[in-house]
Motif scaffolding. Structure first.
Motif, PDB file in Angstrom:
ATOM      1  N   UNK A  53      48.661  29.576   2.732  1.00 57.15           N
ATOM      2  CA  UNK A  53      48.028  31.225   2.193  1.00 57.15           C
ATOM      3  C   UNK A  53      46.709  31.568   3.215  1.00 57.15           C
ATOM      4  N   UNK A  54      46.095  30.639   3.498  1.00 58.06           N
ATOM      5  CA  UNK A  54      45.015  30.985   4.392  1.00 58.06           C
ATOM      6  C   UNK A  54      45.519  31.388   5.794  1.00 58.06           C
ATOM      7  N   UNK A  55      46.411  30.506   6.386  1.00 58.23           N
ATOM      8  CA  UNK A  55      46.948  30.635   7.567  1.00 58.23           C
ATOM      9  C   UNK A  55      47.619  31.849   7.538  1.00 58.23           C
ATOM     10  N   UNK A  56      48.435  32.384   6.634  1.00 54.92           N
ATOM     11  CA  UNK A  56      49.217  33.674   6.663  1.00 54.92           C
ATOM     12  C   UNK A  56      48.218  34.818   6.788  1.00 54.92           C
ATOM     13  N   UNK A  57      47.093  34.816   5.882  1.00 56.57           N
ATOM     14  CA  UNK A  57      46.202  35.606   6.014  1.00 56.57           C
ATOM     15  C   UNK A  57      45.336  35.693   7.381  1.00 56.57           C
ATOM     16  N   UNK A  58      45.306  34.503   7.844  1.00 58.16           N
ATOM     17  CA  UNK A  58      44.285  34.559   9.168  1.00 58.16           C
ATOM     18  C   UNK A  58      45.333  35.220  10.354  1.00 58.16           C
ATOM     19  N   UNK A  59      46.453  35.073  10.261  1.00 56.85           N
ATOM     20  CA  UNK A  59      47.581  35.382  11.357  1.00 56.85           C
ATOM     21  C   UNK A  59      47.678  36.772  11.141  1.00 56.85           C
ATOM     22  N   UNK A  60      47.696  37.298  10.021  1.00 61.84           N
ATOM     23  CA  UNK A  60      47.669  38.770   9.873  1.00 61.84           C
ATOM     24  C   UNK A  60      46.604  39.549  10.356  1.00 61.84           C
ATOM     25  N   UNK A  61      45.521  39.018  10.037  1.00 62.15           N
ATOM     26  CA  UNK A  61      44.177  39.370  10.378  1.00 62.15           C
ATOM     27  C   UNK A  61      43.930  39.702  12.016  1.00 62.15           C
ATOM     28  N   UNK A  62      44.340  38.313  12.648  1.00 66.89           N
ATOM     29  CA  UNK A  62      44.423  38.269  14.004  1.00 66.89           C
ATOM     30  C   UNK A  62      45.258  39.435  14.631  1.00 66.89           C
ATOM     31  N   UNK A  63      46.595  39.569  14.017  1.00 66.06           N
ATOM     32  CA  UNK A  63      47.328  40.504  14.672  1.00 66.06           C
ATOM     33  C   UNK A  63      46.882  42.065  14.528  1.00 66.06           C
ATOM     34  N   UNK A  64      46.058  42.137  13.322  1.00 69.08           N
ATOM     35  CA  UNK A  64      45.706  43.722  12.924  1.00 69.08           C
ATOM     36  C   UNK A  64      44.552  43.753  13.963  1.00 69.08           C
ATOM     37  N   UNK A  65      43.943  42.863  14.305  1.00 60.41           N
ATOM     38  CA  UNK A  65      42.623  43.016  15.159  1.00 60.41           C
ATOM     39  C   UNK A  65      43.115  43.451  16.678  1.00 60.41           C
ATOM     40  N   UNK A  66      44.154  42.777  17.015  1.00 62.82           N
ATOM     41  CA  UNK A  66      44.671  42.960  18.101  1.00 62.82           C
ATOM     42  C   UNK A  66      45.354  44.253  18.368  1.00 62.82           C
ATOM     43  N   UNK A  67      45.977  44.709  17.320  1.00 65.87           N
ATOM     44  CA  UNK A  67      46.761  46.073  16.989  1.00 65.87           C
ATOM     45  C   UNK A  67      45.623  47.340  17.141  1.00 65.87           C
ATOM     46  N   UNK A  68      44.532  46.933  16.497  1.00 64.85           N
ATOM     47  CA  UNK A  68      43.482  48.115  16.362  1.00 64.85           C
ATOM     48  C   UNK A  68      42.343  47.998  17.548  1.00 64.85           C
ATOM     49  N   UNK A  69      42.810  47.117  18.620  1.00 64.01           N
ATOM     50  CA  UNK A  69      42.036  46.878  19.865  1.00 64.01           C
ATOM     51  C   UNK A  69      40.634  46.285  19.302  1.00 64.01           C
ATOM     52  N   UNK A  70      40.454  45.468  18.620  1.00 66.46           N
ATOM     53  CA  UNK A  70      39.397  44.721  18.205  1.00 66.46           C
ATOM     54  C   UNK A  70      38.976  43.890  19.176  1.00 66.46           C
ATOM     55  N   UNK A  71      39.805  43.246  20.046  1.00 72.46           N
ATOM     56  CA  UNK A  71      39.325  42.320  21.302  1.00 72.46           C
ATOM     57  C   UNK A  71      38.794  43.413  22.506  1.00 72.46           C
ATOM     58  N   UNK A  72      39.046  44.586  22.462  1.00 76.31           N
ATOM     59  CA  UNK A  72      38.349  45.595  23.143  1.00 76.31           C
ATOM     60  C   UNK A  72      36.746  45.689  22.852  1.00 76.31           C
ATOM     61  N   UNK A  73      36.771  45.799  21.594  1.00 77.31           N
ATOM     62  CA  UNK A  73      35.432  45.594  21.066  1.00 77.31           C
ATOM     63  C   UNK A  73      34.491  44.568  21.343  1.00 77.31           C
ATOM     64  N   UNK A  74      35.092  43.333  21.494  1.00 81.14           N
ATOM     65  CA  UNK A  74      34.180  42.226  21.656  1.00 81.14           C
ATOM     66  C   UNK A  74      33.945  42.294  23.239  1.00 81.14           C
ATOM     67  N   UNK A  75      34.960  42.725  24.108  1.00 80.59           N
ATOM     68  CA  UNK A  75      34.686  42.695  25.503  1.00 80.59           C
ATOM     69  C   UNK A  75      33.586  43.570  25.787  1.00 80.59           C
ATOM     70  N   UNK A  76      33.599  44.519  25.101  1.00 84.50           N
ATOM     71  CA  UNK A  76      32.495  45.703  25.120  1.00 84.50           C
ATOM     72  C   UNK A  76      31.100  45.103  24.731  1.00 84.50           C
ATOM     73  N   UNK A  77      31.113  44.045  23.763  1.00 86.33           N
ATOM     74  CA  UNK A  77      29.976  43.547  23.238  1.00 86.33           C
ATOM     75  C   UNK A  77      29.297  42.681  24.039  1.00 86.33           C
TER      76      UNK A  77
END
Length: 252
Positions: free
Chosen positions: A125-149
């Protein structure tokens, strides 16, 4: 100021190398990029490409190449700064793994294990939530925010300089506190479900001692827990993305 071409190239290569060290260290720990499933070579090549793209946009870069000991000092400083950013990001996202372990324990699925995207074995269950969260972060350009940071971090910690130890320890501590708080928030509905269910079982066992309560209740708690998980999954991912946005504030 005029510089010979050879000197200019040396300075530019040194600046790019410093940016690559900070970004590369961050990518080794960053959720999504720094997973064991991603080969180290791919991570390093991605960090190198990002470093070439960001080297000209980073402020407070050195104007000359230091000596041998200065290079060692600057390399260590950049790796520490990148490690701090990656550790904070990893700590925040680890809340999904903690919440998944608590959820699995309370709905009777704690004995189901799978190799998740995290660096260690985690409940399915934790792995499923983790994968979903990682996919949502990439879909919402969360990795771009880290690069800006990462680029903006040079305004706080110039290239080749060690960050303030007290400020770094405070950022990691706040990230840990926020991660545990987020894990508790994500698992709270399932804790309440388990509490109500166990109290009901105790009352039934008290009223009907001969009734095999555990055998009858085990499928029910699993079914109720999975139904609750399906109903709350969008909220779990949403709270994780909000915590990711708050994580960027810990870097300043």
């Amino acid at each position: 100021m005029e510089l010979p071409l050879s000197t200019w190239m040396t300075i530019e290569i040194w600046r790019t190398a410093l940016v690559f060290l900070r970004i590369g260290t961050t990518f080794m720990l960053l959720p999504g990029f720094g997973e064991p499933a991603v080969p180290v070579r791919v991570r390093l090549l991605t960090a190198l490409a990002v470093a070439f793209s960001c080297a000209q946009a980073t402020p407070n870069m050195p104007v000359e190449v230091p000596g041998a000991w200065g290079m060692v000092f600057a390399i260590a400083a950049e790796m520490v700064a990148g490690g701090l950013i990656g550790t904070i990001a990893r700590t925040i996202v680890a809340a999904s793994l903690m919440a998944g372990s608590v959820i699995g324990l309370n709905i009777g699925l704690a004995n189901v294990f799978a190799l998740g995207l995290g660096p260690d074995q985690s409940a399915a269950i934790g792995a499923a939530i983790y994968i979903g969260l990682a996919a949502a972060l990439f879909a919402l350009s969360g990795h771009h925010a880290v690069l800006h940071a990462i680029v903006d971090s040079y305004a706080v910690v110039p290239a080749g300089h060690f960050l303030d130890i007290a400020a770094g320890a405070r950022a990691v501590t706040l990230a840990g506190v926020q991660s545990f708080r987020l894990a508790g928030q994500l698992a709270m509905p399932f804790l309440l479900l388990a509490l109500a269910f166990n109290v009901s079982l105790a009352m039934m066992n008290r009223a009907l001692p001969a009734l095999p309560v555990f055998m009858l209740a085990s499928p029910a708690i699993v079914a109720a827990g999975l139904y609750l998980l399906a109903a709350t999954a969008p909220g779990l991912i949403d709270q994780g993305t909000l915590a990711w946005d708050e994580m960027l504030k810990l870097l300043y």
